[in-house]
Design a protein around this motif. Structure first.
Motif, PDB file in Angstrom:
ATOM      1  N   LEU A 241       0.593  -0.927  -0.086  1.00  0.00           N
ATOM      2  CA  LEU A 241      -0.283  -0.221  -0.032  1.00  0.00           C
ATOM      3  C   LEU A 241       0.649   1.119  -0.225  1.00  0.00           C
ATOM      4  O   LEU A 241       1.726   1.243   0.956  1.00  0.00           O
ATOM      5  N   LEU A 242       0.788   1.987  -1.238  1.00  0.00           N
ATOM      6  CA  LEU A 242       1.879   3.389  -1.098  1.00  0.00           C
ATOM      7  C   LEU A 242       0.989   4.505  -1.033  1.00  0.00           C
ATOM      8  O   LEU A 242      -0.192   4.107  -1.758  1.00  0.00           O
ATOM      9  N   ALA A 243       1.077   4.879   0.013  1.00  0.00           N
ATOM     10  CA  ALA A 243       0.262   6.950  -0.209  1.00  0.00           C
ATOM     11  C   ALA A 243       0.284   7.610  -1.607  1.00  0.00           C
ATOM     12  O   ALA A 243       1.441   7.330  -1.463  1.00  0.00           O
ATOM     13  N   ALA A 244      -0.629   7.857  -1.868  1.00  0.00           N
ATOM     14  CA  ALA A 244      -0.510   8.850  -2.438  1.00  0.00           C
ATOM     15  C   ALA A 244      -1.827  10.218  -2.828  1.00  0.00           C
ATOM     16  O   ALA A 244      -2.635  10.224  -2.199  1.00  0.00           O
ATOM     17  N   THR A 245      -0.910  10.675  -3.907  1.00  0.00           N
ATOM     18  CA  THR A 245      -2.372  12.165  -3.897  1.00  0.00           C
ATOM     19  C   THR A 245      -2.538  12.395  -5.226  1.00  0.00           C
ATOM     20  O   THR A 245      -2.240  11.851  -6.243  1.00  0.00           O
ATOM     21  N   ALA A 246      -4.177  12.320  -5.345  1.00  0.00           N
ATOM     22  CA  ALA A 246      -4.726  12.795  -6.738  1.00  0.00           C
ATOM     23  C   ALA A 246      -4.544  14.090  -7.060  1.00  0.00           C
ATOM     24  O   ALA A 246      -4.490  15.151  -6.149  1.00  0.00           O
ATOM     25  N   GLN A 247      -3.790  14.673  -8.782  1.00  0.00           N
ATOM     26  CA  GLN A 247      -3.654  15.637  -9.143  1.00  0.00           C
ATOM     27  C   GLN A 247      -3.681  16.103 -10.562  1.00  0.00           C
ATOM     28  O   GLN A 247      -3.334  14.653 -10.968  1.00  0.00           O
ATOM     29  N   ALA A 248      -4.873  15.948 -11.077  1.00  0.00           N
ATOM     30  CA  ALA A 248      -5.256  17.151 -11.854  1.00  0.00           C
ATOM     31  C   ALA A 248      -5.339  15.303 -13.179  1.00  0.00           C
ATOM     32  O   ALA A 248      -4.336  15.057 -14.116  1.00  0.00           O
ATOM     33  N   GLY A 249      -6.064  14.734 -12.680  1.00  0.00           N
ATOM     34  CA  GLY A 249      -6.235  13.354 -13.214  1.00  0.00           C
ATOM     35  C   GLY A 249      -5.568  12.876 -13.227  1.00  0.00           C
ATOM     36  O   GLY A 249      -5.263  11.270 -13.962  1.00  0.00           O
ATOM     37  N   ARG A 250      -4.901  12.634 -12.694  1.00  0.00           N
ATOM     38  CA  ARG A 250      -3.113  12.177 -12.153  1.00  0.00           C
ATOM     39  C   ARG A 250      -3.188  11.273 -10.703  1.00  0.00           C
ATOM     40  O   ARG A 250      -3.610  12.111  -9.951  1.00  0.00           O
ATOM     41  N   VAL A 251      -2.434   9.809 -10.843  1.00  0.00           N
ATOM     42  CA  VAL A 251      -1.892  10.320  -8.917  1.00  0.00           C
ATOM     43  C   VAL A 251      -0.350   9.960  -9.231  1.00  0.00           C
ATOM     44  O   VAL A 251       0.601   9.281  -9.902  1.00  0.00           O
ATOM     45  N   THR A 252      -0.173  10.598  -7.745  1.00  0.00           N
ATOM     46  CA  THR A 252       0.859  10.716  -7.909  1.00  0.00           C
ATOM     47  C   THR A 252       1.331  10.496  -6.370  1.00  0.00           C
ATOM     48  O   THR A 252       1.346  10.235  -5.600  1.00  0.00           O
ATOM     49  N   VAL A 253       2.374   9.130  -6.842  1.00  0.00           N
ATOM     50  CA  VAL A 253       2.778   8.453  -5.639  1.00  0.00           C
ATOM     51  C   VAL A 253       4.133   9.645  -4.450  1.00  0.00           C
ATOM     52  O   VAL A 253       5.014   9.908  -5.063  1.00  0.00           O
ATOM     53  N   ASP A 254       3.047   9.612  -2.931  1.00  0.00           N
ATOM     54  CA  ASP A 254       4.439  10.265  -1.882  1.00  0.00           C
ATOM     55  C   ASP A 254       5.509  10.277  -2.180  1.00  0.00           C
ATOM     56  O   ASP A 254       5.858   9.037  -1.897  1.00  0.00           O
ATOM     57  N   GLY A 255       6.198  10.805  -2.080  1.00  0.00           N
ATOM     58  CA  GLY A 255       7.907  11.239  -1.914  1.00  0.00           C
ATOM     59  C   GLY A 255       8.697  10.816  -2.873  1.00  0.00           C
ATOM     60  O   GLY A 255       9.513  10.079  -2.462  1.00  0.00           O
ATOM     61  N   THR A 256       8.053  10.630  -3.868  1.00  0.00           N
ATOM     62  CA  THR A 256       8.702   9.608  -4.959  1.00  0.00           C
ATOM     63  C   THR A 256       8.748  10.345  -6.879  1.00  0.00           C
ATOM     64  O   THR A 256       9.875  11.071  -7.351  1.00  0.00           O
ATOM     65  N   GLY A 257       7.333  11.108  -6.429  1.00  0.00           N
ATOM     66  CA  GLY A 257       7.353  12.439  -7.777  1.00  0.00           C
ATOM     67  C   GLY A 257       7.076  12.094  -8.614  1.00  0.00           C
ATOM     68  O   GLY A 257       6.798  12.260  -9.621  1.00  0.00           O
ATOM     69  N   ILE A 258       6.642  10.507  -8.544  1.00  0.00           N
ATOM     70  CA  ILE A 258       5.805   9.715 -10.084  1.00  0.00           C
ATOM     71  C   ILE A 258       4.766   9.864 -10.620  1.00  0.00           C
ATOM     72  O   ILE A 258       3.633   9.913  -8.983  1.00  0.00           O
ATOM     73  N   ALA A 259       3.878   9.994 -11.624  1.00  0.00           N
ATOM     74  CA  ALA A 259       2.961  10.314 -11.181  1.00  0.00           C
ATOM     75  C   ALA A 259       2.323   9.554 -12.265  1.00  0.00           C
ATOM     76  O   ALA A 259       2.779   9.440 -13.406  1.00  0.00           O
ATOM     77  N   LEU A 260       1.599   9.037 -12.650  1.00  0.00           N
ATOM     78  CA  LEU A 260       0.448   7.670 -13.427  1.00  0.00           C
ATOM     79  C   LEU A 260      -0.633   8.021 -13.316  1.00  0.00           C
ATOM     80  O   LEU A 260      -1.991   8.828 -12.938  1.00  0.00           O
ATOM     81  N   ALA A 261      -0.749   8.255 -14.902  1.00  0.00           N
ATOM     82  CA  ALA A 261      -2.226   8.146 -15.162  1.00  0.00           C
ATOM     83  C   ALA A 261      -2.661   7.135 -15.565  1.00  0.00           C
ATOM     84  O   ALA A 261      -3.354   6.120 -16.205  1.00  0.00           O
ATOM     85  N   LEU A 262      -3.542   6.579 -14.609  1.00  0.00           N
ATOM     86  CA  LEU A 262      -4.386   5.104 -14.221  1.00  0.00           C
ATOM     87  C   LEU A 262      -5.986   5.640 -14.934  1.00  0.00           C
ATOM     88  O   LEU A 262      -6.632   6.869 -14.344  1.00  0.00           O
ATOM     89  N   PRO A 263      -6.627   4.855 -15.688  1.00  0.00           N
ATOM     90  CA  PRO A 263      -8.097   4.829 -16.248  1.00  0.00           C
ATOM     91  C   PRO A 263      -8.815   4.727 -14.821  1.00  0.00           C
ATOM     92  O   PRO A 263      -8.445   3.985 -13.937  1.00  0.00           O
ATOM     93  N   GLY A 264     -10.080   5.521 -15.130  1.00  0.00           N
ATOM     94  CA  GLY A 264     -11.334   5.398 -14.094  1.00  0.00           C
ATOM     95  C   GLY A 264     -11.081   6.624 -13.031  1.00  0.00           C
ATOM     96  O   GLY A 264     -11.773   6.502 -12.286  1.00  0.00           O
ATOM     97  N   LEU A 265      -9.696   7.382 -13.202  1.00  0.00           N
ATOM     98  CA  LEU A 265     -10.197   8.562 -11.583  1.00  0.00           C
ATOM     99  C   LEU A 265      -9.782   9.776 -12.283  1.00  0.00           C
ATOM    100  O   LEU A 265      -9.529  10.637 -11.626  1.00  0.00           O
ATOM    101  N   GLU A 266     -10.499   9.476 -13.254  1.00  0.00           N
ATOM    102  CA  GLU A 266     -10.787  11.203 -13.892  1.00  0.00           C
ATOM    103  C   GLU A 266     -11.526  11.707 -13.301  1.00  0.00           C
ATOM    104  O   GLU A 266     -11.236  13.311 -13.182  1.00  0.00           O
ATOM    105  N   ALA A 267     -12.090  11.017 -12.437  1.00  0.00           N
ATOM    106  CA  ALA A 267     -13.344  12.078 -11.795  1.00  0.00           C
ATOM    107  C   ALA A 267     -13.115  12.696 -10.157  1.00  0.00           C
ATOM    108  O   ALA A 267     -13.642  13.168  -9.687  1.00  0.00           O
ATOM    109  N   VAL A 268     -11.539  11.841 -10.387  1.00  0.00           N
ATOM    110  CA  VAL A 268     -11.858  12.622  -8.294  1.00  0.00           C
ATOM    111  C   VAL A 268     -10.910  13.976  -8.249  1.00  0.00           C
ATOM    112  O   VAL A 268      -9.839  14.349  -9.044  1.00  0.00           O
ATOM    113  N   PRO A 269     -11.493  14.028  -7.991  1.00  0.00           N
ATOM    114  CA  PRO A 269     -10.587  15.654  -7.416  1.00  0.00           C
ATOM    115  C   PRO A 269      -9.989  16.231  -7.141  1.00  0.00           C
ATOM    116  O   PRO A 269      -8.916  14.911  -6.056  1.00  0.00           O
ATOM    117  N   ALA A 270      -8.787  16.972  -6.885  1.00  0.00           N
ATOM    118  CA  ALA A 270      -7.174  16.928  -6.988  1.00  0.00           C
ATOM    119  C   ALA A 270      -7.079  16.905  -5.364  1.00  0.00           C
ATOM    120  O   ALA A 270      -7.839  17.961  -4.792  1.00  0.00           O
TER     121      ALA A 270
END
Lengths: 354, 294
Positions: A241-270
């Motif tokens: 389980l990795l802590a992450a944050t939604a940001q402009a339709g992408r998911v940023t993994v905390d502490g790594t700077g890696i941002a993922l574009a995952l399908p189905g998460l477009e509606a999640v507020p930043a």
């Protein structure tokens, strides 16, 4: 060969509600496993089906007929207990035949049924012994025989393998699967062991705090866990389980700077806090997908696999790598994850989002 | 340290206790055996050696045979009743109901009372002029006129047995209750699912767990009942017309009332022998019960 309907079952002991509305529909011949930690209500539900406890409200039907309020003996069910619950002063033969004896089945007919069951379970040579003279595995077979011999509509198992050692537990698990394939009787099976649940069930109900967290086939439970709880309860080693944050339709993994574009998460507020789940076996050393720079902290060889515990941007991740993988503690490695194998959960509601 | 020294040291440590035991038990025992072969009186010196005279006279006397019969009757009836009532009470107190804890605590009361208090209490209940039993039976119309329950040979023994039961059934009940609580819930549940009714459940599920502890209660109670003295002495002194004269009462009368120390001693030794045989016999039974339960 019977259907079982569990309809809005609730159970309270005083102010404490142990079952908070359980609904399950079982087709004939299904093998349902009630999976959960102790205190989740799974044994209470089993006792209610058996008639050893009465629900506060709701209905239970076998083949469409309500059995609530009916005496246990009239429900045409058989039950196997964790402690085996054999009658200590009766022989194996009489233990197995006890239910038939109580139902006034003739001696000859009873003897035939007992021998047939004993042959099926390979305990024919033990028929004249007393329970105290049997090993744990043999006692469990007798307990199963006592249930089997009556040819009931529904089988209930209450953690039947918990008192056996690991090797015997595996053997008996296979044995139970074989028996179910043979008899095709509807089964409700309670356990806290997720391996038992995965291997035996046609469907699993993961329970928590008196509710069903998820009801589905083993594949669904494993591949698409509906909640964070189900995700961590099933699977060994457990899901990362990795802590992450939604940001402009992408998911940023905390502490790594890696941002993922995952399908189905477009509606999640930043800004929404998320939990990114990934199974250890979905983490590889090579291949496609997103690469994480990680530092190996511990590498454990289990035989078929090398379990690597690594640190990614301050967060811990466990990877199940092939045994041949050359990774030692202190090594810098790149771990790859296919984006499709990420499970995304809301950190607050713990519900699955993708 | 050598094992010889360990053994020696063990004996040395036990020596004071052994000396006391020999002084207070061993010597009186030996002296009782010696006395039983003499015609010694309680007061005065010595007494002549008379061989087995005391034993022969006693065993052939009607007094001894009647006392043996009275003792056996008292023991068998009271112990049987105590076992049955005790187990029934335990089964009842093992059910869930409101006020169970209070009843369980009350249960022990009769047994906790000193025997003399219990006996005095029952003498009041049986009193021919103002006893509660007479009053109760007359008021509900079962009795025309007051009776002397302890004064009639026909009812005295039964009245005694009743008093003894009241005092001692709680012990059996407590032992049985403890055993009942050890019956695994799973087995009871399994029997329910298997379709066993109340009697079958008692026979096949409860009784195996009850048998061992009940055997212990049976041994204890039988031995105690066989050497019963105090409750009878307080209530009837062995009367009326010697109808409640048990072996212990007979020993007491012979040795102390009639001051015949010699024949009293022989009688006491016979009672000791009977109780020892009972104890050993039951000991074997208990061991067998324990063996079959394991």
């Amino acid at each position: 060969m019977s259907t079982l309907t569990i309809d809005a079952i609730r159970k309270s002991y005083g102010a404490i509600e142990t079952l908070k509305g359980i609904n399950i529909d079982l087709a004939s011949g299904e093998f349902l496993v009630l999976l959960g930690a102790s205190g989740c209500g799974k044994s209470t539900l089993l006792n209610i089906i058996a008639g050893l406890a009465e629900p506060t409200s709701g209905d239970i039907r076998i083949d469409g007929r309500s059995i609530v309020g009916m005496h246990p003996k009239d429900r045409d069910i058989a039950m196997v207990f964790q402690s085996y619950a054999l009658y200590p002063n009766l022989t194996v033969h009489r233990n197995i035949g006890f239910g038939l004896e109580m139902r006034k089945v003739g001696a000859a007919e009873r003897d035939r049924a007992v021998h047939e069951t004993a042959r099926l379970l390979q305990i024919e040579t033990l028929l004249e012994r007393k329970p105290a003279q049997l090993s744990g595995g043999q006692r469990q077979r007798v307990a199963i025989g006592r249930a089997l011999v009556r040819n009931p509509k529904i089988f209930l198992f209450d953690e039947p393998l918990s008192n056996l050692d690991a090797k015997l537990r595996m053997e008996m698990r296979t044995e139970l699967k074989r028996l179910h394939q043979l008899t095709k009787t509807t089964v409700v099976y309670v356990t806290h062991d997720q391996i038992e649940a995965m291997t035996l069930a046609t469907r699993i109900a993961v329970m928590r705090n008196g509710r069903i967290e998820q009801l589905g086939t083993p594949e669904e439970i494993y591949n698409r866990p509906a909640t964070l709880y189900v995700a961590t309860f099933v699977g060994a080693p457990p899901m990362n389980l990795l802590a992450a944050t939604a940001q402009a339709g992408r998911v940023t993994v905390d502490g790594t700077g890696i941002a993922l574009a995952l399908p189905g998460l477009e509606a999640v507020p930043a800004g929404r806090r998320l939990v990114l789940g990934v199974r250890p076996e979905a983490v590889g050393q090579a291949g496609e997908g997103i690469g994480f720079s990680a530092r190996c902290e511990v590498a454990e060889l289990t035989g078929p696999e090398r379990i690597v515990t690594a640190s990614v941007g301050g967060q811990r991740i466990v990877a199940a790598l092939p045994a041949a993988a050359r990774v030692e503690a202190g090594d810098d490695v790149t771990l790859h994850v296919d984006p499709a194998s990420f499970h995304v959960f809301d950190a607050e509601t713990e519900a699955r989002l993708n | 340290m050598s094992s010889t020294w360990m053994t020696t040291r063990a004996w040395l440590l036990m020596l004071p206790l052994l000396a006391i035991m020999i002084a207070v038990i061993g010597w009186p025992m030996a002296d009782t055996v010696r006395l039983s072969f003499t015609d010694a009186k309680l007061v005065g010196l010595g007494g002549r050696f008379v061989g087995f005279d005391n034993y022969v006279k006693m065993l052939t006397s009607g007094n001894f045979q009647r006392a043996l019969y009275a003792t056996t009757w008292f023991a068998v009836v009271s112990v049987t009743a105590e076992m049955v009532i005790g187990v029934l009470a335990a089964l009842l107190l093992n059910q869930r109901f409101y006020g169970r804890a209070v009843l369980r605590a009350l249960l022990i009361l009769p047994w906790a009372l000193p025997t003399v208090v219990n006996a005095t209490l029952w003498r009041l209940i049986y009193n021919p002029e103002y006893g509660a039993l007479n009053a109760a039976l007359t008021q509900i119309g079962l009795l025309d006129s007051y009776r002397s329950w302890l004064g009639e040979p026909g009812t005295a023994m039964t009245a005694l047995i009743l008093a003894d039961c009241w005092k001692n059934f709680p012990l059996v009940a407590l032992i049985a209750l403890a055993a009942l609580q050890a019956v695994p819930r799973d087995i009871t549940s399994a029997a329910l699912v298997d379709g066993a009714g109340p009697f079958a459940r008692f026979r096949f599920v409860v009784l195996p767990y009850l048998a061992g502890p009940l055997m212990v209660a049976l041994v204890l109670r039988t031995i105690e009942a066989f050497k019963v003295f105090d409750i009878i002495w307080v209530m009837t002194r062995g009367g009326p017309a010697n109808s409640t004269r048990t072996l212990s009462i007979l020993v007491y009368q012979e040795a102390f009332s009639f001051q015949r120390a010699g024949s009293g001693a022989s009688l006491a030794l016979v009672v000791t022998l009977i109780v020892t045989v009972l104890a050993v016999g039951y000991g074997l039974l208990v061991r067998r019960a324990a063996g079959s339960a394991a």
